[in-house]
Scaffold this motif. Structure first.
Motif, PDB file in Angstrom:
ATOM      1  N   ARG A  75       0.631  14.032  35.606  1.00 46.51           N
ATOM      2  CA  ARG A  75      -0.009  13.894  34.309  1.00 46.51           C
ATOM      3  C   ARG A  75      -0.566  15.245  33.889  1.00 46.51           C
ATOM      4  O   ARG A  75      -1.005  16.033  34.733  1.00 46.51           O
ATOM      5  CB  ARG A  75      -1.124  12.857  34.372  1.00 46.51           C
ATOM      6  N   GLY A  76      -0.540  15.535  32.583  1.00 46.18           N
ATOM      7  CA  GLY A  76      -0.988  16.837  32.139  1.00 46.18           C
ATOM      8  C   GLY A  76      -1.493  16.834  30.712  1.00 46.18           C
ATOM      9  O   GLY A  76      -1.433  15.829  29.998  1.00 46.18           O
ATOM     10  N   VAL A  77      -2.004  17.987  30.310  1.00 51.47           N
ATOM     11  CA  VAL A  77      -2.507  18.204  28.953  1.00 51.47           C
ATOM     12  C   VAL A  77      -1.803  19.419  28.383  1.00 51.47           C
ATOM     13  O   VAL A  77      -1.749  20.477  29.017  1.00 51.47           O
ATOM     14  CB  VAL A  77      -4.038  18.423  28.953  1.00 51.47           C
ATOM     15  N   LEU A  78      -1.236  19.257  27.192  1.00 49.37           N
ATOM     16  CA  LEU A  78      -0.588  20.366  26.503  1.00 49.37           C
ATOM     17  C   LEU A  78      -1.661  21.181  25.795  1.00 49.37           C
ATOM     18  O   LEU A  78      -2.391  20.664  24.954  1.00 49.37           O
ATOM     19  CB  LEU A  78       0.431  19.834  25.497  1.00 49.37           C
ATOM     20  N   LEU A  79      -1.750  22.456  26.157  1.00 50.54           N
ATOM     21  CA  LEU A  79      -2.815  23.317  25.646  1.00 50.54           C
ATOM     22  C   LEU A  79      -2.392  23.989  24.339  1.00 50.54           C
ATOM     23  O   LEU A  79      -1.202  24.079  24.024  1.00 50.54           O
ATOM     24  CB  LEU A  79      -3.161  24.379  26.692  1.00 50.54           C
ATOM     25  N   PRO A  80      -3.365  24.466  23.532  1.00 56.18           N
ATOM     26  CA  PRO A  80      -3.039  25.085  22.239  1.00 56.18           C
ATOM     27  C   PRO A  80      -2.077  26.265  22.344  1.00 56.18           C
ATOM     28  O   PRO A  80      -1.340  26.547  21.401  1.00 56.18           O
ATOM     29  CB  PRO A  80      -4.413  25.526  21.718  1.00 56.18           C
ATOM     30  N   ASN A  81      -2.085  26.960  23.487  1.00 53.66           N
ATOM     31  CA  ASN A  81      -1.180  28.114  23.620  1.00 53.66           C
ATOM     32  C   ASN A  81       0.227  27.716  24.064  1.00 53.66           C
ATOM     33  O   ASN A  81       1.066  28.572  24.334  1.00 53.66           O
ATOM     34  CB  ASN A  81      -1.771  29.138  24.600  1.00 53.66           C
ATOM     35  N   GLY A  82       0.496  26.405  24.139  1.00 57.40           N
ATOM     36  CA  GLY A  82       1.828  25.936  24.488  1.00 57.40           C
ATOM     37  C   GLY A  82       2.078  25.750  25.964  1.00 57.40           C
ATOM     38  O   GLY A  82       3.157  25.280  26.348  1.00 57.40           O
ATOM     39  N   THR A  83       1.110  26.090  26.816  1.00 56.87           N
ATOM     40  CA  THR A  83       1.260  25.835  28.242  1.00 56.87           C
ATOM     41  C   THR A  83       0.738  24.440  28.556  1.00 56.87           C
ATOM     42  O   THR A  83       0.068  23.801  27.751  1.00 56.87           O
ATOM     43  CB  THR A  83       0.500  26.874  29.085  1.00 56.87           C
ATOM     44  N   VAL A  84       1.065  23.977  29.756  1.00 57.88           N
ATOM     45  CA  VAL A  84       0.643  22.643  30.156  1.00 57.88           C
ATOM     46  C   VAL A  84      -0.208  22.738  31.415  1.00 57.88           C
ATOM     47  O   VAL A  84       0.099  23.473  32.348  1.00 57.88           O
ATOM     48  CB  VAL A  84       1.859  21.719  30.368  1.00 57.88           C
ATOM     49  N   ARG A  85      -1.326  21.997  31.380  1.00 58.37           N
ATOM     50  CA  ARG A  85      -2.264  21.991  32.503  1.00 58.37           C
ATOM     51  C   ARG A  85      -2.166  20.664  33.233  1.00 58.37           C
ATOM     52  O   ARG A  85      -2.103  19.602  32.615  1.00 58.37           O
ATOM     53  CB  ARG A  85      -3.690  22.168  31.973  1.00 58.37           C
ATOM     54  N   LEU A  86      -2.139  20.698  34.558  1.00 57.12           N
ATOM     55  CA  LEU A  86      -2.174  19.475  35.344  1.00 57.12           C
ATOM     56  C   LEU A  86      -3.502  18.773  35.138  1.00 57.12           C
ATOM     57  O   LEU A  86      -4.559  19.418  35.066  1.00 57.12           O
ATOM     58  CB  LEU A  86      -1.987  19.788  36.828  1.00 57.12           C
ATOM     59  N   GLU A  87      -3.453  17.449  35.037  1.00 60.12           N
ATOM     60  CA  GLU A  87      -4.676  16.664  34.879  1.00 60.12           C
ATOM     61  C   GLU A  87      -4.791  15.724  36.067  1.00 60.12           C
ATOM     62  O   GLU A  87      -4.004  14.803  36.239  1.00 60.12           O
ATOM     63  CB  GLU A  87      -4.633  15.861  33.573  1.00 60.12           C
ATOM     64  N   GLY A  88      -5.775  15.977  36.924  1.00 64.09           N
ATOM     65  CA  GLY A  88      -5.937  15.156  38.113  1.00 64.09           C
ATOM     66  C   GLY A  88      -4.904  15.506  39.168  1.00 64.09           C
ATOM     67  O   GLY A  88      -4.060  16.381  38.996  1.00 64.09           O
ATOM     68  N   GLY A  89      -4.964  14.777  40.266  1.00 62.45           N
ATOM     69  CA  GLY A  89      -4.062  15.035  41.378  1.00 62.45           C
ATOM     70  C   GLY A  89      -2.840  14.149  41.347  1.00 62.45           C
ATOM     71  O   GLY A  89      -2.474  13.579  40.323  1.00 62.45           O
ATOM     72  N   GLU A  90      -2.231  14.003  42.529  1.00 57.23           N
ATOM     73  CA  GLU A  90      -1.001  13.236  42.636  1.00 57.23           C
ATOM     74  C   GLU A  90      -1.252  11.745  42.790  1.00 57.23           C
ATOM     75  O   GLU A  90      -0.329  10.944  42.669  1.00 57.23           O
ATOM     76  CB  GLU A  90      -0.188  13.729  43.841  1.00 57.23           C
ATOM     77  N   GLY A  91      -2.492  11.341  43.059  1.00 56.91           N
ATOM     78  CA  GLY A  91      -2.805   9.957  43.391  1.00 56.91           C
ATOM     79  C   GLY A  91      -2.422   8.972  42.298  1.00 56.91           C
ATOM     80  O   GLY A  91      -2.587   9.242  41.109  1.00 56.91           O
TER      81      GLY A  91
END
Length: 429
Positions: free
Chosen positions: A379-395
Motif C-alpha cells: 500500500r502506498g501514497v502518491l506524492l505531489p512530486n510524482g513519487t510513491v511512498r510506502l504506507e505501513g508494512g507488509e502485514g
C-alpha cells in the motif's frame, strides 16, 4: 464418555468435523497470479450463459455495462454548424484579401437560416446551422468593426480572407450515422450517457447486476457495536468487501458472521443458493485443522491452493451446488487485495463494470524488499512530486495504513529489493 472425534473438537468451536487421514487432500498446488486469474475467469464465465440483460432508461444505465453495440442512428453534428460567434461567409468572396461585405440576415441557433447571397456575410452564433452557400466562419473579434450590427440596419463589415472550412463543424464529423458509437461491454459513465442522449437514444440494453452472497467466518469476530469480550475483534471484512463490491456494481447480500461450524455455513449457503449468482467467503481457508470453509467444501468441487502473492496467498475456488465460490483469506488487507486482484478486474471484463484501475509507473521515494517468489502488493501514497511512498508494512492486518493509502504498489515475482528512485507499477484506488 466422549468419542475420539468429540475429544478432538477444540473448545469454543461449534463441532467442526476434523478430517480423517483418508480425507486429507493432496499437497496444495502453488499457483502464479496469472494462472489463478485464469482459473477464476473459468469459474465466473458461466454467469454469462445465458446472457442476463435488461433494457433500462439511459439515466438508470449509469455505472452499468452495455450489453449491445450501439450504431449511431444519426450524424453528430446533425448539420454543418458554426464553431464561433462571427460571420458566415463564402471564402471565394474574400479570396483576394481583406474585403468589405454586406451584412446579411443573422443565423440564430435553433433556426434554419436563409441561403447566403454572394457578397454578403451573415451574423452567426456558436452552434447555429450554417446557411446554404457559406463555407467558412470568421470570428467576430476579427471583423471591423468587431461587433454585430443592429438588427435590420443596412451596413457592411470588413473581414480578413478565410480558408474554406475554417471554424465550421461539418455534419457527421464527430460520429457519422451508422458508425459504431459504443461497443458491447462498454462501461457506461457520464460521458457515454451524454453521447447516447446526443444521439437521441433513450434506452439501452445492459447486463443485469450479479448478486453475491458475502460470508465472513470466525468465532473470534463480532459485529461492530456488539459487546466485545476479551479475545474478540470487530469485523471489518463485511464492510470492506460490501463497499468494494457495491462500488463495483454488484448487489450484495450479507450473510453476517458465520461461526466456525460447517453445518451452519452449509445451511446458510443452501438457503441462499436459489437467489444468488456468486459466493464470496472470508476466512477459514488456511492450513489449520479446523478451517470452516475448507470443512464445508469437502464434498463440493472447491480447490484450495496457495497463490504466489503477498498478502492473499491462501485461496479457494470452485462451486457449491452449482454456484461459483471464491474463498478469500480472513485478514482484512488480504481479502481486499484478493478482491482487487482476482474478482474486480474480471467483473469489468465480463460485465463491463467496474472500469479498470488506472495503472501508472512511478518512482519509489524509499527502498523496499519483497519475497522473490511472490508478487507483493504494498500500500502506498502518491506524492505531489510524482513519487510513491510506502504506507505501513507488509502485514495483512494493517487497516490504518490501508485507509491512508491511495495506490497499490506491485512488485512482481523475481524481485527481492528495489532502491529509492526505481520504477514500480501502481494502481490508483
Amino acid at each position: 464418555m466422549q468419542s475420539n472425534e468429540e475429544q478432538l473438537t477444540p473448545p469454543g468451536r461449534n463441532s467442526p468435523r476434523p478430517r480423517t487421514t483418508e480425507e486429507r487432500p493432496p499437497p496444495e498446488e502453488i499457483r502464479s497470479v496469472s494462472r489463478h486469474v485464469r482459473a477464476v475467469r473459468d469459474v465466473l464465465r458461466p454467469l454469462l450463459a445465458p446472457p442476463r440483460t435488461e433494457r433500462v432508461p439511459v439515466m438508470e444505465a449509469l455505472g452499468r455495462g452495455l450489453a449491445e453495440t450501439i450504431l449511431a442512428p444519426m450524424d453528430l453534428p446533425p448539420f454543418d454548424n458554426s464553431q464561433m460567434d462571427g460571420f458566415a461567409v463564402r471564402s471565394q468572396d474574400l479570396a483576394d484579401g481583406h474585403g468589405t461585405l454586406r451584412v446579411g440576415a443573422p443565423g440564430p441557433a435553433g433556426a434554419v437560416p436563409a441561403p447566403l447571397t454572394p457578397g454578403t456575410a451573415a451574423p452567426i452564433m456558436t452552434g447555429a446551422m450554417m446557411p446554404a452557400g457559406a463555407d467558412a466562419v470568421i470570428p467576430i473579434e476579427w471583423a471591423v468593426p468587431p461587433a454585430f450590427p443592429t438588427p435590420g440596419a443596412l451596413t457592411t463589415v470588413t473581414l480578413p480572407p478565410p480558408t474554406a472550412g475554417a471554424f465550421v463543424r461539418p455534419r457527421g464529423s464527430d460520429v457519422a450515422a451508422g458508425d459504431c458509437a459504443l461497443t458491447c461491454g462498454t462501461y457506461l459513465g457520464p460521458r457515454q450517457l451524454g453521447l447516447l442522449s446526443a444521439l437521441g437514444v433513450t434506452e439501452v440494453l445492459v447486463h443485469q447486476k450479479a448478486t453475491v452472497l458475502l460470508v465472513t467466518t470466525g468465532d473470534e469476530v463480532v459485529e461492530p457495536g456488539e459487546r466485545r469480550t476479551p479475545g474478540k475483534i470487530n469485523d471489518a471484512n463485511n464492510t470492506l468487501l460490501e463497499a468494494s463490491m457495491r462500488e463495483a456494481g454488484l448487489i450484495v447480500v450479507r450473510a453476517g458472521i458465520i461461526r466456525d461450524s460447517p453445518d451452519v455455513l452449509a445451511e446458510v449457503l443452501k438457503r441462499h443458493a436459489p437467489h444468488i449468482d456468486l459466493v464470496v467467503t472470508t476466512g477459514g481457508v488456511s492450513k489449520g485443522a479446523y478451517e470452516v470453509v475448507r470443512q464445508t467444501m469437502l464434498d463440493h468441487p472447491v480447490e484450495f491452493s496457495h497463490v504466489e502473492i503477498q498478502p492473499g496467498g491462501p485461496q479457494g475456488l470452485g462451486s457449491f451446488d452449482g454456484i461459483p465460490v471464491l474463498a478469500f483469506p480472513g485478514n482484512p488487507v488480504s481479502c481486499l487485495i484478493s478482491f482487487e486482484m482476482f474478482l474486480r478486474p474480471l467483473l469489468g471484463e465480463l460485465f463491463g463494470t467496474p472500469t479498470p484501475r488506472a495503472a501508472y509507473r512511478a518512482r519509489l521515494s524509499q527502498p523496499l524488499t519483497s519475497p522473490p517468489r511472490k508478487h507483493q502488493v504494498r500500500r502506498g501514497v502518491l506524492l505531489p512530486n510524482g513519487t510513491v511512498r510506502l504506507e505501513g508494512g507488509e502485514g495483512s492486518h494493517l487497516l490504518g495504513a490501508l485507509a491512508r493509502s491511495d495506490v497499490l504498489i506491485h512488485i512482481p515475482v523475481g524481485i527481492s529489493e528495489l532502491a529509492e528512485g526505481e520504477e514500480v507499477e501502481i494502481w490508483v484506488v
